[in-house]
Design a protein around this motif. Structure first.
Motif, PDB file in Angstrom:
ATOM      1  N   ASP A   4      -8.639  -4.555  10.402  1.00 21.55           N
ATOM      2  CA  ASP A   4      -7.374  -4.164  11.005  1.00 21.55           C
ATOM      3  C   ASP A   4      -6.269  -4.312   9.949  1.00 21.55           C
ATOM      4  OD1 ASP A   4      -5.046  -3.862  12.413  1.00 21.55           O
ATOM      5  OD2 ASP A   4      -5.542  -5.308  13.982  1.00 21.55           O
ATOM      6  N   LEU A   5      -5.678  -3.187   9.536  1.00 21.50           N
ATOM      7  CA  LEU A   5      -4.624  -3.247   8.515  1.00 21.50           C
ATOM      8  C   LEU A   5      -3.421  -4.048   8.998  1.00 21.50           C
ATOM      9  CD1 LEU A   5      -4.621   0.366   7.017  1.00 21.50           C
ATOM     10  CD2 LEU A   5      -5.516  -1.723   5.986  1.00 21.50           C
ATOM     11  N   GLY A   6      -3.144  -3.971  10.282  1.00 18.63           N
ATOM     12  CA  GLY A   6      -2.038  -4.755  10.827  1.00 18.63           C
ATOM     13  C   GLY A   6      -2.288  -6.247  10.672  1.00 18.63           C
ATOM     14  N   ALA A   7      -3.542  -6.667  10.887  1.00 17.83           N
ATOM     15  CA  ALA A   7      -3.886  -8.082  10.721  1.00 17.83           C
ATOM     16  C   ALA A   7      -3.795  -8.490   9.256  1.00 17.83           C
ATOM     17  CB  ALA A   7      -5.288  -8.330  11.264  1.00 17.83           C
ATOM     18  N   ILE A   8      -4.194  -7.574   8.362  1.00 24.52           N
ATOM     19  CA  ILE A   8      -4.110  -7.883   6.927  1.00 24.52           C
ATOM     20  C   ILE A   8      -2.645  -8.009   6.501  1.00 24.52           C
ATOM     21  CG2 ILE A   8      -4.607  -7.017   4.609  1.00 24.52           C
ATOM     22  CD1 ILE A   8      -7.126  -5.731   5.755  1.00 24.52           C
ATOM     23  N   ARG A   9      -1.778  -7.131   6.991  1.00 23.67           N
ATOM     24  CA  ARG A   9      -0.345  -7.253   6.690  1.00 23.67           C
ATOM     25  C   ARG A   9       0.180  -8.604   7.182  1.00 23.67           C
ATOM     26  NH1 ARG A   9       2.057  -2.568   4.964  1.00 23.67           N
ATOM     27  NH2 ARG A   9       0.978  -0.615   5.495  1.00 23.67           N
ATOM     28  N   THR A  10      -0.257  -9.010   8.352  1.00 18.99           N
ATOM     29  CA  THR A  10       0.190 -10.293   8.904  1.00 18.99           C
ATOM     30  C   THR A  10      -0.300 -11.446   8.033  1.00 18.99           C
ATOM     31  OG1 THR A  10       0.097  -9.328  11.123  1.00 18.99           O
ATOM     32  CG2 THR A  10       0.197 -11.732  10.966  1.00 18.99           C
ATOM     33  N   PHE A  11      -1.551 -11.390   7.601  1.00 21.05           N
ATOM     34  CA  PHE A  11      -2.096 -12.407   6.699  1.00 21.05           C
ATOM     35  C   PHE A  11      -1.256 -12.512   5.427  1.00 21.05           C
ATOM     36  CE2 PHE A  11      -4.886 -12.820   2.896  1.00 21.05           C
ATOM     37  CZ  PHE A  11      -5.159 -14.172   2.984  1.00 21.05           C
ATOM     38  N   ALA A  70      -6.783  -7.803  -0.234  1.00 18.77           N
ATOM     39  CA  ALA A  70      -5.886  -7.509   0.878  1.00 18.77           C
ATOM     40  C   ALA A  70      -4.657  -6.762   0.380  1.00 18.77           C
ATOM     41  CB  ALA A  70      -5.487  -8.808   1.571  1.00 18.77           C
ATOM     42  N   ARG A  71      -4.093  -7.230  -0.745  1.00 19.79           N
ATOM     43  CA  ARG A  71      -2.910  -6.546  -1.302  1.00 19.79           C
ATOM     44  C   ARG A  71      -3.263  -5.122  -1.736  1.00 19.79           C
ATOM     45  NH1 ARG A  71       1.079 -10.186  -1.465  1.00 19.79           N
ATOM     46  NH2 ARG A  71       0.632 -12.372  -2.006  1.00 19.79           N
ATOM     47  N   ALA A  72      -4.454  -4.963  -2.331  1.00 18.28           N
ATOM     48  CA  ALA A  72      -4.869  -3.630  -2.775  1.00 18.28           C
ATOM     49  C   ALA A  72      -5.056  -2.690  -1.589  1.00 18.28           C
ATOM     50  CB  ALA A  72      -6.164  -3.738  -3.585  1.00 18.28           C
ATOM     51  N   LEU A  73      -5.628  -3.186  -0.494  1.00 14.90           N
ATOM     52  CA  LEU A  73      -5.824  -2.361   0.699  1.00 14.90           C
ATOM     53  C   LEU A  73      -4.486  -1.882   1.265  1.00 14.90           C
ATOM     54  CD1 LEU A  73      -8.654  -4.310   2.569  1.00 14.90           C
ATOM     55  CD2 LEU A  73      -8.781  -1.954   1.731  1.00 14.90           C
ATOM     56  N   ILE A  74      -3.540  -2.803   1.367  1.00 15.19           N
ATOM     57  CA  ILE A  74      -2.228  -2.439   1.918  1.00 15.19           C
ATOM     58  C   ILE A  74      -1.487  -1.499   0.976  1.00 15.19           C
ATOM     59  CG2 ILE A  74       0.023  -3.351   2.595  1.00 15.19           C
ATOM     60  CD1 ILE A  74      -2.284  -3.802   4.595  1.00 15.19           C
ATOM     61  N   SER A  75      -1.586  -1.749  -0.316  1.00 12.91           N
ATOM     62  CA  SER A  75      -0.937  -0.861  -1.280  1.00 12.91           C
ATOM     63  C   SER A  75      -1.499   0.546  -1.193  1.00 12.91           C
ATOM     64  CB  SER A  75      -1.121  -1.416  -2.695  1.00 12.91           C
ATOM     65  OG  SER A  75      -0.579  -0.525  -3.655  1.00 12.91           O
ATOM     66  N   ALA A  77      -2.994   1.924   1.397  1.00 12.33           N
ATOM     67  CA  ALA A  77      -2.581   2.514   2.676  1.00 12.33           C
ATOM     68  C   ALA A  77      -1.142   3.005   2.611  1.00 12.33           C
ATOM     69  CB  ALA A  77      -2.749   1.489   3.791  1.00 12.33           C
ATOM     70  N   ASP A  78      -0.265   2.203   1.977  1.00 10.20           N
ATOM     71  CA  ASP A  78       1.139   2.600   1.851  1.00 10.20           C
ATOM     72  C   ASP A  78       1.279   3.840   0.974  1.00 10.20           C
ATOM     73  OD1 ASP A  78       1.898   0.526   3.475  1.00 10.20           O
ATOM     74  OD2 ASP A  78       2.519  -0.804   1.835  1.00 10.20           O
ATOM     75  N   GLN A  79       0.499   3.891  -0.110  1.00 10.34           N
ATOM     76  CA  GLN A  79       0.556   5.057  -0.989  1.00 10.34           C
ATOM     77  C   GLN A  79       0.096   6.315  -0.261  1.00 10.34           C
ATOM     78  OE1 GLN A  79      -1.365   4.496  -4.853  1.00 10.34           O
ATOM     79  NE2 GLN A  79      -0.838   2.334  -4.796  1.00 10.34           N
ATOM     80  N   ALA A  80      -0.952   6.191   0.534  1.00 10.52           N
ATOM     81  CA  ALA A  80      -1.446   7.343   1.281  1.00 10.52           C
ATOM     82  C   ALA A  80      -0.408   7.836   2.288  1.00 10.52           C
ATOM     83  CB  ALA A  80      -2.743   6.973   2.004  1.00 10.52           C
ATOM     84  N   ALA A  81       0.243   6.903   2.970  1.00 11.92           N
ATOM     85  CA  ALA A  81       1.280   7.280   3.934  1.00 11.92           C
ATOM     86  C   ALA A  81       2.470   7.912   3.237  1.00 11.92           C
ATOM     87  CB  ALA A  81       1.714   6.048   4.732  1.00 11.92           C
ATOM     88  N   ALA A  82       2.862   7.334   2.079  1.00 11.76           N
ATOM     89  CA  ALA A  82       3.994   7.881   1.329  1.00 11.76           C
ATOM     90  C   ALA A  82       3.685   9.282   0.830  1.00 11.76           C
ATOM     91  CB  ALA A  82       4.332   6.960   0.161  1.00 11.76           C
TER      92      ALA A  82
END
Length: 327
Positions: A4-11, A70-75, A77-82
């Motif tokens: 869950d990306l939301g859980a990873i952001r929270t972590f 975790a940081r790489a996953l969120i980065s 995901a953010d790049q894909a959304a951007a």
């Protein structure tokens, strides 16, 4: 197992803040909801990620190992959304000035392609390069000499003819054309030429080669003020055209020839930019550019290697599509 990306952001928020309270405020959730998300993530991974104590929260050994991933996953995901947001937004083009040749180029591109555009006006080279690198603009026009910042590409876009403006009282006022050598010894009043600007450097080089004095003294009170002073002076000139300055019945425009000074415009962009309309703009610029016609046109020495001479020297510059000067 699906993470869950939301859980990873929270972590990550908990690790960065060191407390559930601050992390909850950052992600906009209750402290209880944050605790539940972390517990679910730990359950999905089958490891304990955080150590809770009275002094705060810190990652376990497994948490430390998971942290860079975790940081790489969120980065990612953010790049894909951007990237997807960028594909939906207008193409942002820095024209440097709304009365410059670049605005005519962009308008012609818009009318030929119907690409949605967002026009930006910057202050010159330094903020423009930063904007291209940072992605706040997709493409930019301007004069460039020397090495470009890493990742920035360029193509020649336009060579804009530069006439002079003089008062009807001036001894040259009845002339339609004037040779460049005849301007030697005259003073061009140009208070808008900031000392470190790319256009000020152009006119310094022109002055050195042809003996025209460039006077940039005095505050810049606007172009109306420049036209008022030029109109009232029997001696001063200024470089520019009536697209750039307010139309005045007491000021006339004269074409400069032999050679005609031309201002070198380049189109720049960052090679990592993936906006879908950017290749269309680049292709339009390449297709419509007309090369430097030596010796009938003049460029400063630093610009000549970037604007190779036309193999057909008799060819003239294609006129920019601008309103005819007022009589």
């Amino acid at each position: 197992m699906e993470l869950d990306l939301g859980a990873i952001r929270t972590f990550l928020a908990v690790v960065d803040d060191g407390h559930f309270t601050e992390a909850a405020a950052r992600v906009g959730m209750s402290q209880q909801a944050v605790s539940k998300r972390i517990a679910k993530l730990e359950g999905d991974l089958g490891v304990l990620l955080l150590i809770r104590s009275r002094t705060g929260i810190r990652p376990t050994t497994d948490g430390e190992a998971f942290l860079p991933h975790a940081r790489a996953l969120i980065s990612l995901a953010d790049q894909a959304a951007a990237m997807l947001r960028a594909r939906r937004r207008p193409l942002r083009v820095d024209v440097l000035g709304r009365d410059s040749a670049s605005i005519e180029i962009v308008r012609a591109f818009y009318e030929a392609s119907d690409v949605e555009l967002d026009i930006v006006v910057s202050r010159g080279a330094v903020p423009r390069a930063s904007a291209l690198t940072g992605g706040s603009v997709d493409a930019a026009f301007g004069r460039t000499t020397g090495a470009l910042p890493p990742g920035i590409a360029r193509v020649p876009a336009c060579l804009e003819p530069i006439p002079i403006l003089v008062s009807r009282q001036h001894r040259l006022a009845r002339r339609k054309r004037i040779r460049m050598e005849e301007l030697s010894g005259l003073t061009a009043w140009m208070p808008g030429n900031a000392g470190d600007s790319e256009w000020a450097d152009y006119y310094r080089l022109l002055s050195a080669e042809f003996g025209v004095k460039i006077d940039s003294s005095g505050p810049f009170f606007g172009r109306d003020h420049i036209m008022e002073r030029i109109a009232a002076s029997p001696d001063l000139i200024t470089f520019g055209n009536k697209r750039q300055y307010p139309v005045s019945p007491d000021v006339v425009e004269i074409t400069v020839t032999n050679p005609m000074p031309v201002y070198p415009w380049s189109l720049m962009w960052h090679e990592a930019n993936r906006h879908p309309s950017l290749p269309l703009l680049i292709a339009h610029i390449k297709d419509h550019y007309r090369p430097f016609a030596s010796p009938s046109h003049w460029l400063p020495a630093p610009d000549r290697s970037l604007f190779p001479a036309d193999p057909e020297p008799a060819r003239q510059l294609r006129p920019l599509r601008t309103p005819p000067p007022a009589e």
